[in-house]
Write a protein that holds these residues in place. Sequence first.
Motif, short mmCIF file in Angstrom:
data_model
loop_
_atom_site.label_atom_id
_atom_site.label_comp_id
_atom_site.label_asym_id
_atom_site.label_seq_id
_atom_site.Cartn_x
_atom_site.Cartn_y
_atom_site.Cartn_z
N PHE A 196 -12.27 111.56 82.17
CA PHE A 196 -13.14 111.98 83.26
C PHE A 196 -12.38 112.99 84.12
CE2 PHE A 196 -14.91 108.03 81.83
CZ PHE A 196 -16.28 108.21 81.96
N MET A 197 -12.97 114.18 84.24
CA MET A 197 -12.35 115.28 84.96
C MET A 197 -12.53 115.11 86.47
SD MET A 197 -11.50 116.88 82.19
CE MET A 197 -11.56 115.31 81.31
N THR B 41 -15.83 119.35 92.82
CA THR B 41 -15.06 118.11 92.71
C THR B 41 -15.96 116.95 92.29
OG1 THR B 41 -13.58 118.85 94.47
CG2 THR B 41 -13.59 116.49 93.98
N VAL B 42 -15.43 116.09 91.44
CA VAL B 42 -16.14 114.87 91.03
C VAL B 42 -15.44 113.66 91.63
CG1 VAL B 42 -17.18 113.60 89.13
CG2 VAL B 42 -16.63 116.03 88.84
N VAL C 119 -8.41 111.79 84.87
CA VAL C 119 -7.24 112.62 84.59
C VAL C 119 -6.82 113.51 85.74
CG1 VAL C 119 -7.76 112.58 82.12
CG2 VAL C 119 -8.58 114.50 83.53
N GLY C 120 -7.55 113.52 86.85
CA GLY C 120 -7.18 114.41 87.95
C GLY C 120 -7.25 115.86 87.52
N GLU D 204 -17.28 114.49 81.63
CA GLU D 204 -16.83 113.45 80.71
C GLU D 204 -16.67 114.04 79.31
OE1 GLU D 204 -18.30 109.18 78.73
OE2 GLU D 204 -19.32 109.98 80.50
N VAL D 205 -15.58 113.69 78.66
CA VAL D 205 -15.27 114.19 77.33
C VAL D 205 -14.35 113.17 76.66
CG1 VAL D 205 -13.23 115.48 78.09
CG2 VAL D 205 -14.50 116.28 76.09
N THR D 206 -14.26 113.17 75.35
CA THR D 206 -13.36 112.24 74.67
C THR D 206 -12.03 112.92 74.36
OG1 THR D 206 -14.11 112.81 72.45
CG2 THR D 206 -15.31 111.05 73.59
#
Length: 286
Positions: free
Chosen positions: A201-202, A15-16, A160-161, A216-218
């Motif tokens: 952000f996941m 988890t982040v 984004v959960g 993190e991703v676009t």
Amino acid sequence: MTPQIQAFFDAATSTVTYVVYDADGGDCAVIDSVLDYDPKSGRTSTRSADLVVDFVRAHGLRTAWLLETHAHADHLSGASYLQQELGGPIAIGAEIRTVQNAFSHVYNCKDGHNLDGSRFDHLFAADEEFRIGALQARALHVPGHTPADIAYQVGDAVFVGDTMFMPDVGTARCDFPGGSASTLYKSVQRLLALPPETRLFMCHDYPPAQREARWEVTVAEQRAANIHIRDGVGEREFVDMRTARDATLQMPVLILPAIQVNISAGHLPEPEDNGVRYLKIPLNAI
């Protein structure tokens, strides 16, 4: 204004947790905090949450919000503990009441607070706008994984959960009560329609063996490479894939203690007359 973001990765639950803030000495929100829980011993600890507390205090931040993207099935929320230490209202999407009612028979809930959302300090309406100090934010309703999922948009960042994972992991399961692969597809399309440079952000990362955890991703990267829902994947194809895949998945290790605590805003059950708190583990109920 571009938000400042500090991530804390909990390897035990993948988890982040995020601290999102406007500036040192300003206001912050904590998103998806973790209370450490050992299912073998039944012991809790605040090691993960204390890292957040230390960061918030070191940067002189005021806690404007303690935000949950949904009622997690894979970790216990640390929001109640953080509220004791840092203050701030605990908030989640208004559809948490649907999730509470879906699980009420599992836990034989008799406390109305666990059915009407009132254990939370604020229930976000779909797409409600709010502020984190100087930062403008919005609670995007993105159901599918559960009926209550919220993605928090803060400036150029969206938390984004469990709607999506990193591109090489794909998307979240939809077989929990009230979940829907078709609904998740539509929710993800809404996120992928944001500007390509938007940062996503996941909440979790379950990395393949060949890479370290990332979160993190676009939008552009997700549209190009997400293994489940990249550009060109239609709704029927996605629903068929998600349905077949979900049928093979085991229940999360912590689902029974986690949901029980998380539909109560991270509040643990009250101690009984011997001073001990007890979690319910229903048999043959899910």
